[in-house]
Each structure stands twice: as C-alpha cells, then as structure tokens.
Design an enzyme around this catalytic site. Structure first.
Site, short mmCIF file in Angstrom:
data_model
loop_
_atom_site.label_atom_id
_atom_site.label_comp_id
_atom_site.label_asym_id
_atom_site.label_seq_id
_atom_site.Cartn_x
_atom_site.Cartn_y
_atom_site.Cartn_z
N GLU A 51 0.83 -1.21 0.00
CA GLU A 51 0.00 0.00 0.00
C GLU A 51 0.87 1.26 0.00
O GLU A 51 0.66 2.21 0.77
CB GLU A 51 -0.96 -0.01 1.20
CG GLU A 51 -2.00 -1.12 1.10
CD GLU A 51 -3.10 -1.02 2.14
OE1 GLU A 51 -4.24 -1.34 1.83
OE2 GLU A 51 -2.79 -0.62 3.29
N GLU B 234 -6.62 -7.67 -0.75
CA GLU B 234 -7.03 -7.64 0.66
C GLU B 234 -8.52 -7.35 0.68
O GLU B 234 -8.93 -6.19 0.58
CB GLU B 234 -6.27 -6.56 1.46
CG GLU B 234 -4.86 -6.92 1.83
CD GLU B 234 -4.26 -5.93 2.82
OE1 GLU B 234 -5.04 -5.17 3.46
OE2 GLU B 234 -3.03 -5.91 2.95
#
Length: 588
Positions: free
Chosen positions: A163, A239
């Site tokens: 991320e 995710e």
C-alpha cells in the site's frame, strides 16, 4: 524443489494462467508469525475446506531479525516450513515480504534497530535504508525462490512493498525493490497493492508490476477504479477486508456475515480473484501488537481474531460458512466441513503472590541529561524503570516531554499516579521526597503513518516545577527472564506485598492432555501472562478483550505453569480458564 511437479503461472490478457489455463485465485491471509507452528497445518487445511486454493502471508522482518545481523528462520519464523505445509495441502501461496507490512503488527514489521538508525530514510530511495532492505529481501528470497511454482513449489505471486500509494510516490524506490526481487531469482508475477483511489493507485504502482486493490465494500465501484489503472489482465482484491481489528479501550469490532458475503458475491461475479484479509487472524502473542496514531495513540489488543471466517481458536464461524456457500457457486468446494471444537476446559488455579524485587532487570549507567530511550538502551522489551533524585527533595508538578506510552510514578516507594499517552497526559503533582521512580510500558509500536519508528520511553525533558530533573538511572526488564525469576521467588506472607508495581503471581495446573484454553483476566488490572514460559501477550481491564488465548501446542500433559506480571495493582490471586473466549462487547 526436488521431485515436485514443475508448473507455470502467468498473467494473461484477462486472467491469471495456471499451466496456460484461466485460473481464479481464491486466497486467504494466514500469518505464520501469528499462529503457533504446531497449529499451522490445521489452519491451512481449514482454508482448503472453505474452498480456497491459495494461502497468503506477510513476512515480518522484525520477527526474523530483531537485532541487526541476527537472522532467524527457525521455529515460529520457519517460513520455508510454513510454505511446505501449504504445498503439502495441495494449495498455492502468495508471499508479501514488505519490507513494510502494516498489519497492525509491531512497528509495521520494520525492526527497531532499523528505524532507530540516525538519518535513516524509511520507505524511500535513501542509501542506508536501501542497503538494509536489499540484504533483508535477499534472505527472504533465499527461502522463497526455490519454492516458486516453476520450481515445483507453491508460490505463485510475490508482492512489492505494501500500500505504498498511501505513504509516498518514490518510483525509484519501488524500481529498486523490483530489481532486488528479480536479481534474487523470483520469476513468478509481481504485484503491488493499494486502496482503490486514483492517487494511491498512481503513486503506488511501478512499471511491469501488476496492480491489485484492497477494500471491503463497494466492490463493483472499487474494481472499476482499479481497472482504470490496470487496463489489462485479471482484477484482484488482494485484501478483501472481511472484519476489523480492536484496540484497547474500545469495543470488539465485527462485520455482518451476510453483507460480507454479498460483497464477495459481487467480486466473484465480476470475474475477479480475491484474498481474504483475514482468513484466520491469529494472535499478537508476546509483545507483537502494533498501534495506531491519528491524533490519539491507540494500541492494538492481543487478539487478532479480526472477526475472520476462522476465529482466533481456529474454529469456523458464521462468516466461514457464508463465504463457503458463495465460493461453491464459482469453484469446487470439498464436501468435508471442519467441526467446531466445543467448550474449552474450565480450571481455577490459586496463585502465589511474590515480590517482584527478585525479578530485577538489567541496569544501565546513569544518564547525565534526559532519560535514555528504549532504543538507546538496546531494549526490545516492554518495560523500563527510570529513577532519579528530585531537586531539593521537594514536591511539585513533575512534567515530562512525553510518555511513550504508559507510566506509573512513585516517590519514596509510594505510588502517586500514572501518565497515559492515550489520554495526552504529561504532568502530575508529586509529594516531597528524595527519589522518584517511573515505570514505563511501551504498549505497542505504531504500524501506520508518520509515527512509524518513533522512539519509546520517558521522553525528556523532565522537570519539577520547571527545574530540570537529571541523573537518571534506568533498568530494562526482560519479561521472560522476569517470569522465570517470579516462578522461583519466595512467596510473600501477605496477599498484598509492600512496594510498587510490577507485582508477580505464579501457579501450576495439570491437564490430562493439551487443549486450547482461554485465560480469564477479569479481576486483574494491566499486565502480561505467561504459560510454560510462553508470553501469551498483554491484558488490560480497559477492554474490550477479557480472555487470552492459550494454544494447545504451548501446553503439555501433566503439570503446566502460569506466571502473571501485574503493573496496576496486586490483583485477585486466582487464574481462571473459561470455556469460551470473551473479546468484548460487539459493535453490532
């Protein structure tokens, strides 16, 4: 891998390709470092029974190399053995080595020796950081490379960073990680992951690496955003947030099984691949919990149950069966269904109360100025005792620069109060006395945002009514060593020993055979519990978590020992093991 079948895995124009055929990744996150190795195989098998074909795991650098140059890939850190168990179950694997992992894990997975290096430039193209990261990744890839699918192993994907678009936009840094990865012999497809906003996907991407997304709702909308930035190839939610984490002083976070299943349906109906975050959350055993700080410091609880399909104990939940039903509409699902474990054994154990003076830690020299930080002491534990003489022996307002993270203050051997970072406290009134003592607990290192890597301890300057308090001595307490000393210390005659925290309690209990247990911490204040020398983690009466999970693999048939190190008060000298977990009031 010798004797294993060599296969191929690639990214096609529209799909992942396994041996040239379209393949949907149905994956679940399972962090080997959050599960006792004796229970890895059980959790992996239950993932397959839910209909998954892949296991995903982060790699926690600070678990493998807590001290610089002391690399460990054995026991709890045996990533190779974990991947071999995935292969033995007939499943594939995704490896996400960071180096930054977030994950509500201590310091976001980065070692404190790294983040404490003077001038280090975290998560960017800074030479010292790149050198350390390169060495770390090469060690990880020594384990992963021979276990890739094109060498007969289970690994089909490797992720670059984590991320990154939420943190920075240093493309050269990401390109460096890609080079290190490929030079180490990683040949399977590489991916990045970011939350599906235009800015994050743009800043977190790097040429030649496949983009994936992280989200838990509005699946159709988020996939459309992802497709704008990844115009070809398979879409993947790497995710799929199917639950959430808890922090001390709040409630137990849960999400609706029906709503999560509906989002999963939308994902799979679109043709996307998925990785459940989490499939099984496990536990922040020891001192491994992270913390958040977005204006207020909030340490993460010991349980990482995450309201996941497989609960902390490893039992299937309502969400497990809801997801299994959806998956069965898109892929084969085994007929076998894992049973629930049933109630855990209930036990009541009388505890001896012992003086903690017998469990003294490692003393450092006297600091002329401000108290030394945990990092300056080279201390990886949670507790340091700071002591100094008060100017003129007088009382007044004792003020600190900051306490990181919770402190118990005493003068002349008498407790006078606490300081809490969470409550933004930095001062209290102390009475006259010659000597001040401050016990500081590091409650968990921030795993996300600008506070990543910050120093811990009693942060100076420290003053009394504006006058400097100096000449600090410090004693670092190692909890495992302290527990051994508590177990061997003489019992005190009174239930409430004199002096100030920490206090020790210890006892023994017998089992006919090892079984998962739930230790009830009601009646205790704040502290740590160990069973057979294994540090279960932290407890705190502020909740929401009221029980600590004790894995059967940490127990033995016959006599077992329990040690409690209490920081707040001399607690009820009874240990109760109860039938069911209590993670606190739900937010439903």
């Amino acid at each position: 891998m010798t004797g294993a079948t060599v296969r191929s895995f690639a990214i096609g124009d529209t799909d992942f390709l396994l041996d040239g055929e379209p393949f949907r990744v149905l994956s679940g996150a399972l962090h080997y470092f959050r599960v006792h190795p004796g229970q890895w195989a059980d959790r992996i098998r239950k993932a397959r029974l839910m209909g998954l074909n892949t296991i995903e795991t982060y790699v926690a650098w600070n678990a493998h190399e807590p001290r610089r140059g002391e690399w460990d890939a054995t026991g709890w850190n045996d990533l190779g053995a974990f991947l071999d168990l995935v292969a033995a179950e007939g499943m594939h694997a995704i490896v996400r080595p960071g180096p930054y992992i977030c994950a509500e894990w201590h310091n976001g997975g980065l070692p404190t020796w790294l983040t404490g290096m003077p001038g280090i430039g975290l998560r960017r193209s800074e030479p010292a950081y790149l050198a350390e990261v390169s060495a770390y990744l090469e060690r990880v890839y020594d384990i992963v490379a021979p276990r890739q699918i094109d060498r007969g192993g289970p690994v089909i994907l490797v992720q670059i960073e984590n991320e990154y678009g939420a943190y920075g936009d240093d493309t050269a840094y990401l390109e460096h990680l890609v080079r290190v990865t490929k030079d180490a012999g990683i040949t399977v497809p590489l991916t990045t992951i970011d939350q599906p906003t235009d800015q994050m996907l743009r800043d977190g991407s790097v040429a030649g690496v496949h983009l994936t997304g992280s989200f838990g709702s509005r699946a159709t909308e988020r996939l459309e955003t992802l497709r704008r930035h990844q115009p070809t190839g398979p879409l993947m939610c790497a995710e799929f947030w199917d639950g959430w984490f808890d922090w001390w002083g709040a409630y137990h976070h849960t999400t609706s099984a029906d709503e999560s299943a509906a989002e999963l349906e939308a994902l799979l109906a679109s043709g996307a691949s998925v990785n459940f975050y989490m499939f099984h959350g496990g536990t922040n055993f020891g001192l491994t919990n992270g913390a958040n700080h977005k204006g207020r410091f909030l340490p993460i609880v010991t349980s990482y149950d995450y309201d996941a399909p497989l609960d902390e104990r490893g039992d299937p939940t309502e969400k497990y069966f809801a997801f299994r039903e959806v998956i069965a509409r898109y892929a084969p699902v085994p007929d076998e269904v894992p049973p629930a474990s049933g109630p855990a054994p209930e036990l009541t154990v009388a505890l001896d109360v012992v003086e903690f003076g017998a469990a003294a830690g490692t003393a450092a020299g006297v600091a002329a100025g401000d108290p030394p930080t945990f990092e300056e002491l080279g201390h990886l534990g949670a507790l340091v005792v700071y002591e100094a003489d008060l100017p003129g022996g007088r009382g007044g307002v004792l003020r600190v620069g900051e306490v990181r993270d919770h402190a118990w203050v005493s003068v002349g051997g008498v407790s006078v109060g606490t300081l809490s970072r969470t409550r933004h406290e930095d001062a209290l009134v102390v009475p006259a006395g010659r000597h001040v003592r401050v016990l500081v607990e590091e409650q968990g290192r921030v795993n996300y945002g600008p506070h990543l890597g910050e120093a811990k301890g009693l942060i100076g300057p420290v003053t009394l009514d504006g006058a400097a308090v100096s000449g600090w001595s410090s004693t670092a307490i190692d909890l495992e060593d302290a527990a051994r000393r508590v177990a061997a210390a003489p019992m005190v005659d009174a239930v409430r020993p004199a002096g100030v925290a920490p206090f020790g309690m210890r006892g023994t209990f017998s089992l006919d055979e090892p079984a998962d247990l739930f230790l009830d911490t009601a009646g205790w204040g704040k502290g740590f519990a160990l069973v057979n020398g294994f540090l279960l983690g932290r407890y705190w009466s502020s909740g929401p978590q009221r029980t600590l999970f004790v894995p059967a693999a940490a127990l033995v048939a016959g006599e077992n020992t329990i040690v409690v190190i209490e920081l707040d008060r001399v607690a009820d000298p009874i240990a109760r093991f109860v039938a069911e977990p209590d993670l606190g009031q739900r937010d439903e």
